[in-house]
Motif scaffolding. Structure first.
Motif, PDB file in Angstrom:
ATOM      1  N   LYS A 134       0.816  -1.215   0.000  1.00  0.00           N
ATOM      2  CA  LYS A 134       0.000   0.000   0.000  1.00  0.00           C
ATOM      3  C   LYS A 134       0.851   1.266   0.000  1.00  0.00           C
ATOM      4  CE  LYS A 134      -1.996  -1.079   3.874  1.00  0.00           C
ATOM      5  NZ  LYS A 134      -1.319  -2.328   4.252  1.00  0.00           N
ATOM      6  N   SER A 135       1.793   1.329   0.949  1.00  0.00           N
ATOM      7  CA  SER A 135       2.619   2.529   1.033  1.00  0.00           C
ATOM      8  C   SER A 135       3.468   2.690  -0.221  1.00  0.00           C
ATOM      9  CB  SER A 135       3.522   2.481   2.258  1.00  0.00           C
ATOM     10  OG  SER A 135       2.747   2.404   3.414  1.00  0.00           O
ATOM     11  N   SER A 136       3.960   1.588  -0.729  1.00  0.00           N
ATOM     12  CA  SER A 136       4.757   1.649  -1.958  1.00  0.00           C
ATOM     13  C   SER A 136       3.911   2.206  -3.096  1.00  0.00           C
ATOM     14  CB  SER A 136       5.264   0.264  -2.338  1.00  0.00           C
ATOM     15  OG  SER A 136       5.947  -0.317  -1.260  1.00  0.00           O
TER      16      SER A 136
ATOM     17  N   PHE B 146       1.595  12.119   5.632  1.00  0.00           N
ATOM     18  CA  PHE B 146       2.321  10.902   5.959  1.00  0.00           C
ATOM     19  C   PHE B 146       1.827  10.307   7.267  1.00  0.00           C
ATOM     20  CE2 PHE B 146       5.089  13.104   3.069  1.00  0.00           C
ATOM     21  CZ  PHE B 146       5.625  12.094   2.298  1.00  0.00           C
ATOM     22  N   GLN B 147       2.103   9.033   7.406  1.00  0.00           N
ATOM     23  CA  GLN B 147       1.660   8.320   8.595  1.00  0.00           C
ATOM     24  C   GLN B 147       2.195   8.963   9.876  1.00  0.00           C
ATOM     25  OE1 GLN B 147       2.252   4.158   8.123  1.00  0.00           O
ATOM     26  NE2 GLN B 147       1.293   3.638  10.049  1.00  0.00           N
ATOM     27  N   ASN B 148       3.441   9.420   9.837  1.00  0.00           N
ATOM     28  CA  ASN B 148       4.031  10.054  11.037  1.00  0.00           C
ATOM     29  C   ASN B 148       3.928  11.567  10.998  1.00  0.00           C
ATOM     30  OD1 ASN B 148       4.867   7.431  11.637  1.00  0.00           O
ATOM     31  ND2 ASN B 148       6.683   7.741  10.378  1.00  0.00           N
TER      32      ASN B 148
ATOM     33  N   LEU C 171      -3.515  10.219   1.805  1.00  0.00           N
ATOM     34  CA  LEU C 171      -3.391  10.040   3.248  1.00  0.00           C
ATOM     35  C   LEU C 171      -2.911   8.618   3.536  1.00  0.00           C
ATOM     36  CD1 LEU C 171      -6.891  11.458   3.582  1.00  0.00           C
ATOM     37  CD2 LEU C 171      -5.105  12.549   4.894  1.00  0.00           C
ATOM     38  N   ASP C 172      -1.780   8.491   4.205  1.00  0.00           N
ATOM     39  CA  ASP C 172      -1.266   7.164   4.527  1.00  0.00           C
ATOM     40  C   ASP C 172      -1.621   6.826   5.972  1.00  0.00           C
ATOM     41  OD1 ASP C 172      -0.042   4.749   4.514  1.00  0.00           O
ATOM     42  OD2 ASP C 172       1.976   5.471   4.067  1.00  0.00           O
ATOM     43  N   GLU C 173      -2.472   5.845   6.143  1.00  0.00           N
ATOM     44  CA  GLU C 173      -2.900   5.403   7.479  1.00  0.00           C
ATOM     45  C   GLU C 173      -3.219   6.595   8.390  1.00  0.00           C
ATOM     46  OE1 GLU C 173      -3.262   2.270   8.245  1.00  0.00           O
ATOM     47  OE2 GLU C 173      -1.893   1.090   7.013  1.00  0.00           O
TER      48      GLU C 173
HETATM   49 MG   LIG Z   1       2.446   1.201   4.842  1.00  0.00          MG
END
Ligand SMILES: [Mg+2]
Ligand SMILES: Nc1ncnc2c1ncn2[C@@H]1O[C@H](COP(=O)(O)OP(=O)(O)OP(=O)(O)O)[C@@H](O)[C@H]1O
Lengths: 333, 212
Positions: A41-43, A85-87, A159-161
């Motif tokens: 997914k992130s890729s 990003f997730q963070n 939006l990542d997670e």
């Molecule tokens: Mg990921």
């Protein structure tokens, strides 16, 4: 509109992470990308603005082939695709206001202040504008990240997670914000998640990624129909269904089992009872549930119908009146 | 005597100040370059990085007193002479630049790995990445590293003093070691200690102020 054509990604020679991915976003939709950890997914998300260049395949933004662009043009394109990003990746050296202003500074824009204040108001952070990032809660950081992403009025929001680090209450509020931003600003939004709740609450369409391939792409409620017919069972376990009971009934073959899905308007009318009366069949509810997909009711029923000469007429008319109806057969569930 | 102490103190401060300045001006860009090179994936960057990395390691492994001797030809070329404060600044700076570069590279590396992704996704140019992200985000870290650098340089000036650089180190050696003047040894060492303490205090304070 973002369009991928036959995108493949290898990290090393034998690590084939994305396999022949092709799809196109629809205008102003919220598309959810769901899959297990390591599915890619992130890729995939990173290929959209070429943070990760695919090994092969084409990526278009509004019919511009971005995989072919030079550095400078690519920078312009990237400004139209915002990433949360997730963070969060906010700058600790800046206040909330300054973090959001950053994207506009890059363009040497004038009138930064009113634009930023306006966005902060929309995400509900006006009162925290002078706080530094280390002083924020997780939810506030996420709001800041979203504000920074949308302040430039991008075409695509990634939006990542977005909620994986938040508690359920905050998750709900952030998802509401994503819905609001998507609607209010009309930004096509892509959400990567491993939580089915996120898909249910905000996504118009779903892309289910498994081992780097698209296993499903379509409207959210279609995913659930597919899901129940076992395609996605590895991902999403329906705990309320008493599978043993259903299996026993299927083995006995004394009655028919039907899985019926109500979607949209058909949830409101008493189809089953009307038809049961009309054809004088007796039905027994083995399982029933109504949930909401982006505020639209979605109902599932599993019915047991005893053997009856009118059964096939009943089934035909039922099929016309409900969104989806299938006969369960043995061996499967 | 007091006059001589004052002169030596000023010389030490002079050498420390200018070598710090040069080390900072050259070391910071070099550190940025190293960091950026280390994050690139292409072959050429990797080779260039390995090259710089190797050179820096060599410089850092040579003891300072030997570096001074090795640098005599260069010092002569730049300062015209090999004694005096200005000559010392040449070798002090050359010893300090690789040190500073490595310290800066480490500060940048302690930022989140995703900062680079964030910057590229926002469409930043390399210059914007450096001025808006790398430097401001690692400023507290850079300040504390510069403090370490200054304190190192103060002790290095004393070593340079042994080979004709002047300053407090030279005075300590001349009077304290060669003429057995324990009182002057005590004075010079005290002044060195005070300077070091002040630098450390100021550095810590500034870095704390900037840490958010
Ligand atoms: Mg990921
Ligand atoms: N930079 C990289 N180099 C090599 N392999 C990588 C790299 N990034 C990811 N991978 C591998 O690619 C696969 C897919 O990773 P990816 O992060 O895209 O998965 P994901 O679906 O986002 O998982 P998660 O839900 O855990 O975030 C994994 O097997 C991972 O180990």
């Amino acid at each position: 509109m973002l369009r991928l054509e036959d995108v493949n990604l290898f990290y090393q020679k034998n690590n084939h992470v994305l396999k022949n991915i092709s799809f196109e976003t629809q205008k102003e939709e919220i598309l959810g990308i769901i899959g297990l950890s390591g599915a890619g997914k992130s890729s995939l998300l990173k290929t959209f603005n070429l943070l990760q260049r695919p090994s092969s395949g084409k990526i278009f933004l509004d019919n511009i082939l971005i995989t072919d662009l030079k550095k400078k043009e690519l920078r312009q394109v990237r400004k139209q695709i915002s990433v949360v990003f997730q963070n969060y990746n906010l700058l600790n050296s800046r206040t909330v206001f300054e973090n959001v202003a950053l994207a506009l500074e890059l363009e040497h824009q004038k009138f930064i202040e009113p634009t930023v204040l306006n966005v902060l108001e929309k995400v509900g952070l006006s009162h925290r504008k002078d706080a530094y990032i280390s002083q924020l809660s997780g939810g506030e950081k996420q709001r800041t990240a979203i504000a920074r992403a949308v302040v430039t009025n991008p075409k695509i929001l990634l939006l990542d997670e977005p909620t994986s680090a938040l508690d359920p209450k905050t998750t709900e509020k952030i998802l509401d914000l994503v819905l609001y931003v998507n609607k209010e600003l009309g930004i096509t939004t892509i959400v990567v998640t491993h939580e089915m709740e996120v898909i249910k609450r905000i996504c118009d369409r779903v892309l289910y990624l498994k081992d780097g391939t698209i296993k499903f792409l379509g409207q959210t409620h279609r995913l659930f129909i597919e899901k129940d017919s076992q395609i996605l069972e590895d991902f999403y376990e329906e705990i309320n269904i008493d599978k043993e009971l259903i299996n026993q009934k299927l083995e006995k073959k004394e009655s028919h089992l039907l899985r019926i899905v109500f979607w949209g308007s058909s949830t409101h009318c008493p189809v089953i009872s009307t038809l049961s009366l009309k054809y004088s069949v007796t039905s027994n509810i083995l399982y029933g549930k109504i949930e909401h997909l982006k505020n639209n009711p979605y109902g599932t029923l599993i019915l047991e119908i005893s053997e009856n000469p009118n059964y096939s007429d009943f089934l035909n008319e039922l099929k016309k009146n409900v969104y989806f109806c299938e006969e369960l057969t043995g061996g499967g569930k | 005597m007091i006059e001589e102490l004052l002169k030596a103190t000023i010389e030490t401060l002079y050498m420390t100040f200018f070598s710090t300045l040069i080390a900072f001006m050259a070391g910071l860009p070099l550190g940025i370059l190293l960091y950026l090179l280390s994050k690139k994936k292409d072959h050429a960057s990797k080779i260039i990085y390995t090259f710089f990395d190797f050179i820096i390691n060599i410089f850092r492994s040579i003891p300072f007193i030997i570096l001074i001797i090795l640098l005599i030809p260069l010092t002569k070329l730049i300062a015209g002479t090999i004694i005096g404060a200005n000559s010392a600044i040449v070798s002090l700076s050359i010893a300090a630049i690789p040190f500073m570069a490595r310290l800066c590279e480490n500060s940048f590396n302690s930022l989140s790995h995703e900062m680079l992704d964030t910057a590229s996704s926002m469409g930043m140019t390399t210059w914007q990445l450096i001025t808006k992200v790398l430097i401001p985000e690692s400023l507290p870290e850079i300040i504390s590293n510069t403090t370490i650098l200054i304190i190192n340089l103060i002790t290095y000036t004393a070593i340079a003093g042994a080979v004709g650089a002047g300053g407090l180190g030279a005075m300590a050696i001349n009077y304290g070691y060669q003429r057995f003047r324990a009182d002057i040894l005590l004075y010079t060492v005290s002044i060195l200690v005070i300077i070091t303490q002040l630098v450390q205090f100021a550095g810590t304070l500034l870095s704390k102020r900037l840490r958010r």
